[in-house]
Design an enzyme around this catalytic site. Sequence first.
Site, PDB file in Angstrom:
ATOM      1  N   ASP A  90     -18.057  46.390 -33.536  1.00  0.00           N
ATOM      2  CA  ASP A  90     -18.320  46.889 -32.398  1.00  0.00           C
ATOM      3  C   ASP A  90     -18.128  46.234 -31.123  1.00  0.00           C
ATOM      4  O   ASP A  90     -18.070  46.676 -29.862  1.00  0.00           O
ATOM      5  CB  ASP A  90     -19.884  47.594 -32.343  1.00  0.00           C
ATOM      6  N   TYR A 117     -23.340  56.046 -33.068  1.00  0.00           N
ATOM      7  CA  TYR A 117     -24.553  55.201 -33.033  1.00  0.00           C
ATOM      8  C   TYR A 117     -24.706  54.722 -31.757  1.00  0.00           C
ATOM      9  O   TYR A 117     -24.012  54.734 -30.826  1.00  0.00           O
ATOM     10  CB  TYR A 117     -24.327  53.603 -33.793  1.00  0.00           C
TER      11      TYR A 117
END
Length: 731
Positions: free
Chosen positions: A359, A444
């Site tokens: 990420d 998320y």
Amino acid sequence: MATAPATATGIHTTPKTQTVFSHPLDPLTGDEIAAVTLSIRQHVATKTEIKAVRFLTCYLVNPPKKAVLAYLGIPLTPGGKPEAPVPITRKAEVDFIDVLAGDAYVAIVTLNGAKWELESLEKLPEGTQPQISPEELLACEAVVRADPRVQALAREVGVEPHQIFADGWAIGYDERFPKKQRIQQALLFARFSQHDNLYAHPMDFIPVVDANTNKVIHIDLPPNYKSNKGTPELSVETTKFPPLENDPVVGANRGRIPPPLESQDFLPDLMNVKMRDDIKPLHVVQPEGVSFKMDGHVLEWQNWKMHIAFHHREGIALSTITYNDHGEIRPIFYRLSLVEMVVPYGAPEYPHPRKFAFDAGEYGMGVMANDLTLGCDCLGQIHYLPGAYVAHDGSAVVIKNVICIHEEDAGLLWKHTDYRVGGRSHSVRSRRLVVSMVCTLANYEYIWNYYFYQDGNIELEIRLSGILQVYVAKDDEPTPYGTLVAPRINAHYHQHIFSVRVDPMLDGLNNSVVEQDVIALPQEPGSDENFAGNGFTTKSTVLKNESEGARDFDFATDRKWKIVNPARQHYASKQDVGYAILMKGGAVPMLAKNNSWIGKRAGFTKKALWVVKDVEDDKGSRMWPSGKYVPGTRDTPNDSVEKWAEGTNNIENDDVVVFVTVGTTHIPRPEDWPVMPVDHLRVNFKPFSFFKANPGMDVPSGKDPRSVPAFANGALEGYTVQNGDACCHSN
């Protein structure tokens, strides 16, 4: 014209003002980004054969460490004098793609006077892919929605084209495609109304998209499981990826699986839930204002001083952290930040093993950061810092309120009561400074909280929230690698593994790392050395070179590491001054095999701690534990921490960098659905023989006049107060 995602504030297109910065580590402003990319466009148009460019990153090149410390007047040795300042040149580094050829380039642009000028332009090796942009993620959804094959497969399970939504993910690892291709996998969902929770309707196929040509180049259909006498059995013979020429529907050897239709909403106006009405207001009030001071990006609070910057990849970058120890300015960390994270999923059947997103390295925490809302994301009296990153066309995407700074009550700082008759009690409450950011990575959310305390402690708290990444299941299908959080919604098991980069300068740049284990005495009860059998002590080992710097955590010995300066000792303990790294609650082993796809690309996950020598070049220090260019890598990059640790450089009493690996293994629960309540992960940096004594002894106490009994009849009757009212007073 660039379009700002919902997480950003707006677009800054044309430089309007001359570059102005007050600190050499100040991040590039929107004006600077627009000016830098303009200089590149002018060079490309007049001096190259490139016809069109797509900008992907544009950020400050950090000046040499010693030059910054000299500029700020911070000494390199305990009690020493700062080095003489030297000129610092402001530079920017830019990654972009030749839209027609698909080649990637990196440029260095230098500020000369008031003008940005190209210093160098380098074509990256074939297959080297810069960071994936938010615009590419948004485009991925539009591409799959318009593709006739995707539309046909969607209609087969009752989904119309306008109802198709996609989360673009980096491909992870898939050798069926050439390295040169810049590709994403599109995880598909259906949305049946405007703000419907699309993750409640996962679809059963996964297109692969070429981000340069904006075309769907392949479609995968995962196999599924059935129960064979109570044992899960896969619908195909192998978890191996099938050849591209195979028919994906036939190859999956299972029927089509329509998405679940039941709504699983989280927006209050869409949920069929009566909201609680018994919560009374709770306000954070500072009637005299905040206790911290800001000068641009430089913060001062309760003896702490630091530079706070937005970074497109790290999110928050904290630099030149010092502590005023009764008049002596003591350097602690040169830079502290989250530099990488990976989320490997545990389902072994294709194509799910491709799901291990980096990420930070593949997308960037900064570019995925939220524009924060006063009174919701942060409470109290808030100061915000802005951030800016580059859009495809060279304009700047601006996030006005990207970093939140405020104070919080943190309970008791310390307390003691003399329990004897007539004894006195004293309590001191703790205040902490919070520097925070919230990032949305598709489904998320990550909340990053850096806490600074009045007793010299520093804490990084990572909070995880958002929506689970889910896949569709058939009725009564076994789910050996996930949890059914709702009917036919399978949340796969996964891990979140983070790399925290610590560039220490404890009382100077030359530091060492000491490994400390707590060990029981080997002698048995009844022996002369350990007669009662209770003895235990500590064992300390100084790490001397990079080959010794890759370390495992040991729960049995309560292992911790201390960063120390051997040139200065505590007056009483005689130990080297230092800070301990406390990560017991966050130590997690990578569950994938060391030679797995994840193990090759995310080598930092193999050890709890890495210590390497910091080696600066013209583009800065050793920064990225999985390499500078992460998308599409298939082997361990040479510029990764695992490769650095194979070196022989000295790491004892030298300029070192420490990478701390922490994480959590997430076995989803139904209670994590439809939105996950925050989970907490913490890393602490605690002074260890650094200060003479408790540095919080000079924090004044005080009884809060606004604290009152909760209930009028809540007090006990029939007793005499002898000592209690003195708990917050010094006399």
